[in-house]
Each structure stands twice: as structure tokens, then as C-alpha cells.
Design an enzyme around this catalytic site. Structure first.
Site, PDB file in Angstrom:
ATOM      1  CG  ASP A 103     124.506  -9.150 -20.275  1.00  0.00           C
ATOM      2  OD1 ASP A 103     124.151  -9.714 -19.224  1.00  0.00           O
ATOM      3  OD2 ASP A 103     123.697  -8.759 -21.132  1.00  0.00           O
ATOM      4  CG  HIS A 118     122.398 -17.902 -26.772  1.00  0.00           C
ATOM      5  ND1 HIS A 118     121.475 -16.956 -27.155  1.00  0.00           N
ATOM      6  CD2 HIS A 118     121.878 -19.096 -27.146  1.00  0.00           C
ATOM      7  CE1 HIS A 118     120.443 -17.552 -27.740  1.00  0.00           C
ATOM      8  NE2 HIS A 118     120.664 -18.847 -27.742  1.00  0.00           N
ATOM      9  CB  CYS A 126     141.672 -23.268 -26.470  1.00  0.00           C
ATOM     10  SG  CYS A 126     142.742 -23.701 -27.862  1.00  0.00           S
ATOM     11  CB  CYS A 129     142.727 -27.912 -26.695  1.00  0.00           C
ATOM     12  SG  CYS A 129     143.044 -26.564 -25.523  1.00  0.00           S
ATOM     13  CB  CYS A 157     146.946 -26.756 -27.676  1.00  0.00           C
ATOM     14  SG  CYS A 157     145.585 -25.665 -28.173  1.00  0.00           S
ATOM     15  CB  SER A 196     112.586 -11.738 -30.360  1.00  0.00           C
ATOM     16  OG  SER A 196     113.442 -12.844 -30.637  1.00  0.00           O
TER      17      SER A 196
END
Length: 254
Positions: A103, A118, A126, A129, A157, A196
Site C-alpha cells: 500500500d 510483495h 506489463c 514484456c 508491446c 502472522s
């Protein structure tokens, strides 16, 4: 051991790593995958939308889900936990921020050079590509109940633009993972906040720090699998515990 012990460890550390998970952002109003959803999204398992297969099968559904999440993240504010992490940079000789969150609330709170394990809702790319793409026009507000939104096309692309996050079944960015491993293996204190301890390979980072001799301090309202790894367990939310911890570690940390 308690807040005093954690503050002493933190205040004496040369290199502090702060490792954060969904719990710290939940306090700002960012829902986790475990939260109940409404509208269109209530018909889907959030984890099932976070896969390459889901994007391939229904790109508009998945892109709409992530646009909804991105605009929700834009509307909320960093909380006192995020702000406390940012303040640490003025006191710790070396501070590394590692996050599982997508975030960008750490950056908005003032932290710099945050490693995103993450990915980020604010870094689309993309799907074909892999080149970075511009964010969609933020003026196109998504309804609270959500909707399908066809993803834009790559200017290079013409492939579909996908969210810049790590989906279930995908490997973490190698550069980010390597940076996290180096930081964990060289720090004096690792502060794990609101995670966690179940999502691998990121969950291995506090364990790696402990194996290399760092003092692991855990901040979490509930017990986690990291409890035995932590030298100090502080039970409470990030917004409650972190400001008090920073103030106790550095009496001038205001």
C-alpha cells in the site's frame, strides 16, 4: 521481558530492521485477505483473485479488484505505527524497512528506501514484456461495491498491464529477497510488526535474523508462530506499541 527491555535493545542497536505485515496497515483501514468484503467482491475469495490464473481467465475482474484496493489505499492515512517507524530513521545509526504490504503507507509516513517483498499497488507493469507502466488516471473513481475494469494495454508491446504485486504461486522479487536476507543477517535488532509469521518465504526473515544472533522483538496483538523466535513479545497493536517503544528507546524521540 517488556517494553523497557525492548527499548533498551532498540536504543543500543547499530542496525535496526523493521519487518512489517498486514496488521500495521489494517489499523489504517486497509482490509486484509481475512476481512469480510462487500458488493461484487463478497462473491469471491480474495485469495482466489490474487493469482496469475485468475488474471488470465478474467483480466477485468482482477484489474478491477486491484484498482479498488489501490484507491482504498490512497484514501487512508498512515497511522501512528507507520509514523513511529519513520521516526526511527532519525535515531538508529542504520535502519532498514522491509514490508509485506503493497500500500505504500510507509513511504507516505516518511520512510525512505522501503523494500517491498510483495510488490506495490502503485507499480503496475506489463504482463507480457514486464516493463513498468504508468498508473491509471486516479480521477476515475471506483464504486465502493467494486466493478470489473478492463486493464490498460502496454505502450511498448500492447500486452495487458497487470498489478505490480506478487500473486500466490509467484516468486518474490529476487532483488528484494536478497536485500532482505542481507539486512536480516547483519542487523542487531529485528522488529517484526503485525505479521502472522505464516507467509513464506517472507516469514523466514525474522528466523534468519535470530539465527545470526539478532534480537527479535515482536509487536502483535495475538500470539504467532514467531513467539518462540522473539526475545521480546509485545502484545498490542503497532499504533499503540511503536510510538511508546520509540519514545522509550530514545527519550528525545518526541
Amino acid at each position: 521481558m517488556d517494553l523497557h527491555d525492548a527499548a533498551k535493545l532498540l536504543g543500543q542497536a547499530r542496525h535496526v530492521v523493521v519487518f512489517t505485515g498486514a496488521g500495521i496497515s489494517a489499523e489504517s483501514g486497509v482490509p486484509t485477505f481475512r476481512d469480510a468484503l462487500t458488493g461484487l467482491w463478497s462473491r469471491f475469495d480474495a485469495q482466489a483473485l490474487a493469482t496469475p490464473q485468475a488474471f488470465e481467465e478474467d483480466p477485468a475482474l482482477v484489474w478491477g479488484w486491484y484498482e479498488w484496493r489501490r484507491q482504498l489505499a490512497q484514501r487512508v492515512r498512515p497511522n501512528h505505527g507507520h509514523l513511529a517507524v519513520a521516526r526511527m530513521a532519525a535515531h538508529a545509526p542504520e535502519l532498514t524497512v522491509l514490508t509485506q504490504n503493497v500500500d505504500d503507507l510507509h513511504e507516505r509516513a516518511g520512510s525512505s528506501s522501503v523494500t517491498h517483498l510483495h510488490g506495490s499497488l502503485f507499480a503496475p507493469r506489463c504482463a507480457t514484456c514486464t516493463r513498468a507502466a504508468e498508473l491509471p488516471d486516479s480521477a476515475e473513481e471506483q464504486p465502493d461495491d467494486g466493478r470489473r475494469v478492463p486493464p490498460p494495454h502496454c505502450r511498448y508491446c500492447d500486452g495487458l498491464i497487470r498489478p505490480g504485486v506478487v500473486w500466490f504461486g509467484e516468486a518474490l522479487p529476487q532483488e528484494a529477497l536478497e536485500a532482505a536476507a542481507v539486512a536480516a543477517s547483519t542487523c542487531d535488532v529485528l522488529l517484526t510488526v503485525g505479521t502472522s509469521g505464516l507467509v513464506y518465504p517472507a516469514a523466514e526473515i525474522p528466523r534468519l535474523a535470530a539465527r545470526y544472533g539478532a534480537a527479535v522483538i515482536q509487536v502483535n496483538p495475538q500470539p504467532t508462530p514467531l513467539d518462540p523466535v522473539a526475545r521480546v513479545n509485545l502484545h498490542g497493536t503497532a499504533a499503540e506499541v511503536l510510538p511508546a517503544l520509540v519514545s522509550a528507546a530514545w527519550s528525545d524521540a518526541g
